[in-house]
Design a protein around this motif. Structure first.
Motif, PDB file in Angstrom:
ATOM      1  N   VAL A   1       0.859  -1.124   0.114  1.00  0.00           N
ATOM      2  CA  VAL A   1      -0.005   0.076   0.078  1.00  0.00           C
ATOM      3  C   VAL A   1       0.901   1.219  -0.057  1.00  0.00           C
ATOM      4  N   GLY A   2       0.927   1.939  -1.150  1.00  0.00           N
ATOM      5  CA  GLY A   2       1.865   2.985  -1.303  1.00  0.00           C
ATOM      6  C   GLY A   2       2.894   2.892  -2.437  1.00  0.00           C
ATOM      7  N   GLY A   3       2.840   3.668  -3.312  1.00  0.00           N
ATOM      8  CA  GLY A   3       3.913   3.528  -4.274  1.00  0.00           C
ATOM      9  C   GLY A   3       5.077   4.490  -4.510  1.00  0.00           C
TER      10      GLY A   3
ATOM     11  N   ASN B   1       7.665  13.049  -7.236  1.00  0.00           N
ATOM     12  CA  ASN B   1       6.847  13.929  -7.713  1.00  0.00           C
ATOM     13  C   ASN B   1       6.701  15.243  -6.765  1.00  0.00           C
ATOM     14  N   TRP B   2       7.019  15.370  -5.597  1.00  0.00           N
ATOM     15  CA  TRP B   2       6.971  16.656  -4.874  1.00  0.00           C
ATOM     16  C   TRP B   2       7.895  16.892  -4.043  1.00  0.00           C
ATOM     17  N   GLY B   3       9.182  16.016  -3.878  1.00  0.00           N
ATOM     18  CA  GLY B   3      10.009  15.966  -3.272  1.00  0.00           C
ATOM     19  C   GLY B   3      11.587  15.910  -3.585  1.00  0.00           C
ATOM     20  N   CYS B   4      12.278  14.906  -3.394  1.00  0.00           N
ATOM     21  CA  CYS B   4      13.689  14.772  -3.835  1.00  0.00           C
ATOM     22  C   CYS B   4      14.029  15.117  -5.012  1.00  0.00           C
ATOM     23  N   ILE B   5      13.207  14.602  -6.267  1.00  0.00           N
ATOM     24  CA  ILE B   5      13.766  14.688  -7.640  1.00  0.00           C
ATOM     25  C   ILE B   5      13.273  16.249  -8.182  1.00  0.00           C
TER      26      ILE B   5
ATOM     27  N   GLU C   1       8.346  24.538 -14.897  1.00  0.00           N
ATOM     28  CA  GLU C   1       8.055  23.559 -16.004  1.00  0.00           C
ATOM     29  C   GLU C   1       9.084  22.411 -16.072  1.00  0.00           C
ATOM     30  N   ARG C   2      10.463  22.922 -15.867  1.00  0.00           N
ATOM     31  CA  ARG C   2      11.393  21.800 -16.180  1.00  0.00           C
ATOM     32  C   ARG C   2      11.383  20.934 -15.016  1.00  0.00           C
ATOM     33  N   SER C   3      11.320  21.492 -13.921  1.00  0.00           N
ATOM     34  CA  SER C   3      11.257  20.717 -12.533  1.00  0.00           C
ATOM     35  C   SER C   3       9.981  19.530 -12.746  1.00  0.00           C
ATOM     36  N   ARG C   4       8.644  20.163 -13.090  1.00  0.00           N
ATOM     37  CA  ARG C   4       7.830  19.100 -13.313  1.00  0.00           C
ATOM     38  C   ARG C   4       7.933  18.038 -14.478  1.00  0.00           C
ATOM     39  N   LYS C   5       8.660  18.444 -15.329  1.00  0.00           N
ATOM     40  CA  LYS C   5       8.722  17.536 -16.599  1.00  0.00           C
ATOM     41  C   LYS C   5       9.947  16.428 -15.860  1.00  0.00           C
ATOM     42  N   VAL C   6      10.749  16.842 -15.407  1.00  0.00           N
ATOM     43  CA  VAL C   6      11.675  15.810 -14.765  1.00  0.00           C
ATOM     44  C   VAL C   6      11.139  14.636 -14.036  1.00  0.00           C
ATOM     45  N   ALA C   7      10.112  15.526 -13.017  1.00  0.00           N
ATOM     46  CA  ALA C   7       9.289  14.504 -12.021  1.00  0.00           C
ATOM     47  C   ALA C   7       8.525  13.747 -12.790  1.00  0.00           C
TER      48      ALA C   7
ATOM     49  N   LEU D   1       2.764   7.447  -8.809  1.00  0.00           N
ATOM     50  CA  LEU D   1       3.638   6.245  -8.656  1.00  0.00           C
ATOM     51  C   LEU D   1       5.048   7.403  -8.486  1.00  0.00           C
ATOM     52  N   GLY D   2       5.947   6.708  -7.585  1.00  0.00           N
ATOM     53  CA  GLY D   2       6.997   7.146  -7.298  1.00  0.00           C
ATOM     54  C   GLY D   2       6.957   8.084  -5.847  1.00  0.00           C
ATOM     55  N   GLY D   3       5.571   8.355  -5.544  1.00  0.00           N
ATOM     56  CA  GLY D   3       5.234   9.220  -4.355  1.00  0.00           C
ATOM     57  C   GLY D   3       5.625  10.640  -4.233  1.00  0.00           C
ATOM     58  N   ILE D   4       5.733  10.941  -2.920  1.00  0.00           N
ATOM     59  CA  ILE D   4       6.192  12.399  -2.783  1.00  0.00           C
ATOM     60  C   ILE D   4       7.554  12.564  -3.255  1.00  0.00           C
TER      61      ILE D   4
END
Length: 471
Positions: A11-13, A45-49, A86-92, A39-42
């Motif tokens: 439970v949790g990706g 999508n919203w953290g490390c990367i 936008e670049r940051s979001r594309k990487v995620a 998928l990939g979690g925080i």
């Protein structure tokens, strides 16, 4: 009709959950993964990367601002914050898509929804999956369930984020325009990374920390070095300080900060809250089970097992350190233990490196000097400055230091602490050394390539034993 019977349900990706699911599939388990959002979690999508993508942009901005140091000149340098985001979001998005592909390749069945424990039947754990509206979309069964639901930003009374003027990490990553000034509450890794990003992008930044120093989990010398460095860059830092109130204006916030018995009002465009995290323990069906929750985190044994047979927990949900690489490794350990593999070692949290990608970068593994002494060790400490390293000077990065802490009796490397360019890449050398239980002798006998930043790691070891050559 989709299959609903599995050997293992995760439970949790995030980086704990998806890694656990892939490892389970590799070991021949029929595996399902339930993920409610991305998928990939925080982390992905919203953290490390994506934060590293943002920090790369601010690093480029810093380089452009100092072109003259390298013999270049350019006029009218500007940036478009929308393109940076936008670049940051594309990487995620690219990496999240990569996780989807890996799960498919390993034949892991993915369910989009919320997973909740729903009792047992015939020795099998039951798990109900519902969509965002609470409508049931599947009833799954498996012998074992791994909970990897992660954590979310902590909120403090009176300091709640509103997404407009008061941000959590999520809003701080997608600014529509660049604030001219901001105040960051909390100086852990997340707070300091955002402070560093916005400072390099041209904002006026103030950091407020309740403890007596910034980056409080780091070695005291590294914290002091970082504070000096940030202040030199023009950042304002207030330690032993607490936020007593927020007064929101039309497009700004007045923050009341108390430090040393005095209160100060600071008016800024935006506030970023980075005051820790709480585990996502709600709506998992834990009531009536033997799963124990302490301070919003699920209590487990060293292999991820909870008090409830067949239920495991890993990653941020299972407590600190709250790091993606810790979650991934825990996932592998947990699955291999479930599979009955021999020689499965529990995760030694003392060997988990911590990295902060501010400028200058900070990285560490093992005990700080103070913690080593508090644990009763007699220590030998070595240090080496970036200014003594040829590669650092050639790069134009002479600011930083490497510090190593050894057990004076056995030569065991107890801890390593670094600040400066690319130390988040260098720390792994000391992490490998600790995993191999190296002493100063092996590290001294290792030949480091020249000219590299890594030579400072060698020199710091030599310095602990009075043998440094270049300083």
């Amino acid at each position: 009709m989709a299959d609903t019977s599995f050997d293992l349900i995760v439970v949790g990706g995030g980086p704990g959950g998806y890694v656990a699911a892939i490892r389970a599939a590799q070991l021949g388990m029929k595996t399902a993964l339930v993920e409610r959002e991305h998928l990939g979690g925080i982390c992905l999508n919203w953290g490390c990367i994506p934060t590293k993508a943002l920090l790369r942009s601010s690093e480029v901005k810093h380089m452009l601002d100092h072109l003259g140091d390298y013999g270049f000149s350019a006029k009218d340098i500007s940036f478009d914050v929308k393109k940076v985001v936008e670049r940051s979001r594309k990487v995620a998005s690219q990496l999240s898509g990569g996780v989807k592909h890996l799960l498919k390749k390993n034949k892991v069945t993915v369910f989009d929804g919320m997973g909740k424990l729903d009792g047992t039947a015939g020795g099998q754990r039951k798990l109900a999956v519902t969509d965002k509206d609470g409508k049931k979309i599947a009833d799954l069964t498996a012998k074992n369930v791994i909970l990897a639901t992660g954590a979310r930003a902590r909120s403090l009374p009176g300091l709640e984020a509103d997404g407009k003027l008061v941000w959590t990490y999520k809003e701080a990553m997608v600014p529509e325009s660049m604030p001219k000034s901001l105040l960051v509450v909390g100086s852990g890794a997340i707070g300091i990374e955002f402070a560093s990003f916005y400072k390099d992008m041209g904002a006026d930044v103030t950091v407020v920390e309740v403890m007596d120093r910034i980056l409080p989990v780091e070695d005291e010398e590294i914290s002091a070095f970082a504070k000096k460095s940030f202040e030199k860059q023009g950042m304002k830092i207030m330690t032993s300080a607490g936020v007593k109130g927020l007064k929101k204006g039309q497009n700004n916030v007045t923050v009341t900060v108390e430090a040393g018995g005095k209160t100060t009002d600071i008016t800024v465009d935006r506030v970023i809250l980075a005051v820790g995290i709480v585990g996502n323990v709600e709506n998992l069906g834990l009531d009536g089970t033997k799963v124990k929750v302490e301070k919003t985190h699920v209590v487990t044994d060293p292999y991820g097992a909870t008090g409830e047979p067949g239920v495991y927990a890993i990653g941020d949900l299972a407590g600190p350190p709250w790091l993606a690489h810790k979650a991934s490794h825990e996932g592998v350990v947990c699955v291999e233990k479930i599979a009955g593999l021999k020689g499965v070692h529990p995760l030694d949290t003392a060997n988990i490196p911590g990295c902060t990608y501010c400028r200058p970068q900070v990285a560490s593994v093992g005990l700080t000097e103070a913690k080593a002494k508090a644990a009763g060790y007699e220590v030998k400490v070595g240090r080496f400055p970036f200014i003594g390293n040829g590669k650092a000077i050639a790069l134009g990065e002479p600011e930083g230091m490497v510090k190593t802490v050894f057990d004076a009796k056995t030569g065991e490397l107890l801890g390593a602490h670094m600040i400066g360019a690319e130390v988040t890449e260098l720390i792994q050398g000391y992490t490998v050394a600790r995993t191999l239980e190296s002493t100063e002798a092996e590290l001294m006998h290792t030949v480091f390539p020249h000219p590299t930043l890594s030579e400072m790691m060698h020199e710091s070891v030599l310095d602990a034993y009075g043998r440094a050559i270049h300083f």
